[in-house]
Design an enzyme around this catalytic site. Structure first.
Site, PDB file in Angstrom:
ATOM      1  N   SER A 577       0.846  -1.197   0.000  1.00  0.00           N
ATOM      2  CA  SER A 577       0.000   0.000   0.000  1.00  0.00           C
ATOM      3  C   SER A 577       0.872   1.234   0.000  1.00  0.00           C
ATOM      4  CB  SER A 577      -0.879   0.010   1.260  1.00  0.00           C
ATOM      5  OG  SER A 577      -1.457   1.288   1.431  1.00  0.00           O
ATOM      6  N   TYR A 590      -2.159  -0.113  10.721  1.00  0.00           N
ATOM      7  CA  TYR A 590      -2.170  -0.503   9.307  1.00  0.00           C
ATOM      8  C   TYR A 590      -0.883  -0.058   8.610  1.00  0.00           C
ATOM      9  CZ  TYR A 590      -3.703  -0.628   4.413  1.00  0.00           C
ATOM     10  OH  TYR A 590      -3.797  -0.875   3.064  1.00  0.00           O
TER      11      TYR A 590
END
Ligand SMILES: [Zn+2]
Length: 700
Positions: A577, A590
């Site tokens: 990501s 995250y």
């Protein structure tokens, strides 16, 4: 599939008069062909052909002419459509007899066939066309039924044919299909008008009838007669009885899963191959029998069988009574070397001045006592079909040896078919393989939006794909969808939670067992969470770590081990990501996990380089469509933290990007494909952002 069937399993007529009543002659031929080709006891996959001689109006003159409708080159009777038949003027085909110069000029007759085409039909006529044209019957079937070939492959095949069919079937000695065999079929069927068909030694059956239905019923009747005679007269036990014990199901699967990647690596240095495992009852009976070694050495009989399976299989040295897999593995190199030397010697002994160059000398079929059969070919369907063909061969050997003595085709005849110039021309006409042909990919998080788009892209490029996901239902739906587009052979699924060590080992074993090994890992399973640091619970923190870090570690470690054993390199792509590079407020659990993921990829890249294993990262950003992550709380959390409405999230991210574009699952798939394929053969340890432009994520 197993025994030559008896009683209620017998082949019953499926002809439906009501359905057939409304059909034209070509439609009746199609109907009959589909019925015959759908039962492997009647004919093997792609084997056999059917024909009808039909009165039709000539396109130019309008006059009635006789047209031969006959299955064209390629295709399978079970699934043939009306355009799978070639159509030829029968009088022109008959005229070809005047051009025939004798046996050594057979192949030139094939070039005349297109000149006989009726109505510009583009379907190429097969080399079996003369076999149908010259039998003076309206409807003709040519099948490869195991029960008939069993009789046709007996040492006393001619006498047995006379005895079993009481003069209703004629018999012709082995001859390669072609123009001359067509003339011989014509001669025999005309000389003996009472015949209902002809057995071709070592090959198959010809049958005929005045109507489509009559022909179909006659074909079935002959096969049933062969089956019941074999059943009544076969010696028991088959194949001389049991020599090796049959191992338990799980043990068989475990041994096959272990051996397949090793073999695949050893035979796939030039061209990647796909594997198939079969441990059906017919196979186990054969590989555990007294006669295994001598019969395997004889080779197969029917030309279709050995074109698909090579002249003979490799019997793997393994004793299920005292299993020692390490010993078997250590002997594989020598066994393969001996097989290749043997195959090359066969080529040298049999070749002609104009024979095509020797082809891949590795075995296709591998027989393992107590375990089953492996097959390897350039794609999954071909590997599966090769093993089905060997089962046909097993059935033939069981039938023939049960009543007489099985004879394989002579070596020279086998060679003449395998290296037939017409076969070679067919191979040369094959389309160029796709960029991922022969490759095996594993996609984690395979049921999600990005996972499915990646699978679709890899399948489109010719790879076989194993999808894994924690969500059973979504996984089943994804498989159904992908199989619809790419066929059932190339896509498979295994449900698993990638955070468990044993579960991950099971995923890798399932992939090996299903396809033969692993070349591409797309590590894509993911979750997301958002919360300010002081509200981030330990549970949320650990959940991110377990899936995004531990899960990626477990899957890549298992894939790495397998790729190392296989010794054909590999490519891993981590779907990470933008947040792995760019710190984002309110998502520390995250972001930290994604950063760890990226660093893990670089560490593996370092260790994998010497093995030819490349590892790269794709960083998506805000791929909302089809995402299960964005369907849930994450979307609301991101909307809240950016102070916008949930419905505006997509537009918000579009406007935030430098290029003002939304990022779609297909965009990620394109990047994954690039890194997975040889197009990026010289890249490892890299990061490719697919985020429509984000200056903070520029790598340096
Ligand atoms: Zn045939």
């Amino acid at each position: 599939m197993n025994a030559l069937n008896t009683g209620k399993d017998s082949i019953n007529s499926l002809w439906d008069d009501k359905l057939a009543a409304a059909m034209s002659e070509p439609e009746l031929l199609l109907y009959r062909s589909n019925l015959l080709g759908s039962d492997f006891r009647i004919t093997n996959f792609g084997g056999g052909n059917t024909s009808a001689k039909v009165q039709m109006a000539d396109y130019l003159s309008g006059e009635q002419v006789e047209v031969l409708w006959v299955k064209g080159s390629g295709g399978d009777l079970g699934s043939i459509k009306i355009d799978g038949f070639s159509t030829l003027y029968l009088d022109k085909l008959k005229g070809l007899k005047a051009r025939y110069r004798g046996l050594q000029f057979e192949d030139e007759m094939v070039d005349y066939l297109p000149h006989c085409t009726f109505n510009l039909n583009p379907r190429a006529a097969s080399i079996d066309t003369p076999l149908h044209a010259y039998i003076q019957k309206k409807h003709v079937d040519h099948m490869h039924p195991d029960a008939i070939i069993a009789i046709a492959a007996c040492a006393n095949s001619k006498a047995l044919t006379q005895q079993i069919f009481e003069g209703e079937l004629g018999w012709l000695p082995w001859q390669r299909p072609g123009f001359d065999l067509g003339l011989k079929l014509e001669a025999l069927s005309t000389e003996q008008p009472k015949l209902k068909g002809i057995i071709l030694e070592g090959h198959g059956l010809f049958t005929w009838g005045d109507t489509a239905k009559g022909c179909y019923e006659n074909t079935l009747d002959m096969i049933r007669r062969a089956e019941s005679w074999l059943n009544a007269n076969s010696k028991q036990p088959a194949f001389g009885g049991e020599k090796f014990p049959v191992l338990a199901t799980e043990q068989r699967a475990a041994i096959a899963a272990k051996l397949m990647p090793l073999l695949r690596g050893k035979i796939g240095k030039q061209e990647f191959k796909l594997g198939h495992f079969d441990d059906s009852a017919a196979v186990l009976q054969f590989v555990c029998s007294q006669d295994l070694a001598p019969l395997a050495a004889l080779g197969t009989s029917c030309p279709d069988h050995f074109l698909r399976t090579k002249i003979r299989p490799l019997v793997v040295d393994f004793d299920p009574a005292n299993p020692d897999l390490d010993k078997t593995v250590s002997g594989l190199d020598a066994a393969l070397e001996a097989y290749r030397a043997d195959y090359t010697a066969y080529y040298e002994r049999c070749k002609h001045a104009n024979s095509p160059a020797v082809r891949d000398a590795n075995p296709i079929i591998y027989l393992i006592p107590g375990v089953g059969m492996l097959s390897f070919a350039k794609d999954k369907a071909t590997a599966r079909i090769a093993s089905e063909f060997y089962i046909n061969a097993i059935n033939v050997m069981r039938g023939a040896n049960g009543v007489d003595k099985y004879v394989g085709l002579s070596e020279q005849e086998a060679f003449n078919i395998e290296y037939w110039l017409l076969e070679e021309a067919k191979l040369q006409r094959m389309p160029k393989p796709k960029s991922l042909a022969g490759r095996i990919a594993l996609v984690t998080g395979g049921a999600g939006g990005i996972g499915q788009a990646v699978a679709r892209q890899l399948l489109r490029e010719g790879a076989c794909v194993m999808l894994t996901d924690i969500d059973t239902e979504a996984l089943a739906a994804a498989q159904k969808d992908l199989a619809k587009s790419f066929g059932k052979d190339s896509v498979a699924t295994v449900q698993a939670d990638i955070t468990g060590e044993a579960a991950v080992e099971a995923i890798i074993a399932a992939t090996s067992l299903r396809f033969g090994g692993l070349d591409i890992l797309v590590s894509n399973a993911g979750i997301a969470s958002a919360a300010p640091l002081d509200q981030t619970t330990l549970e949320v923190w650990e959940r991110n770590q377990s899936i995004l870090v531990t899960g990626y570690f477990l899957v890549s470690r298992a894939a790495f081990r397998l790729m190392k054993q296989q010794k054909t390199g590999g490519s891993m792509v981590f779907v990470a990501s933008k947040n792995g590079l760019v710190a984002s407020a309110g998502a520390s659990a995250y972001c930290t996990a994604k950063a760890a993921e990226i660093h893990l990829a670089r560490c593996i890249a370092l260790e994998g380089a010497s093995e030819g294993i490349r590892v790269n990262v794709v960083n998506p950003d805000a791929v909302i469509r089809g995402s299960r992550i964005w369907d849930g709380k994450w979307k609301e959390e991101r909307a809240a933290s950016n102070k916008i409405e949930t419905d505006d999230v997509e537009e918000f991210y579009r406007q935030r990007s430098m290029l003002k574009l939304g990022v779609l699952p297909e965009d990620i798939a394109e990047a994954v494909y690039f890194l997975a394929s040889d197009k990026s053969a010289k890249s490892t340890g890299n990061i490719l952002n697919v985020d429509a432009g984000n200056a903070a994520a520029f790598t340096r």
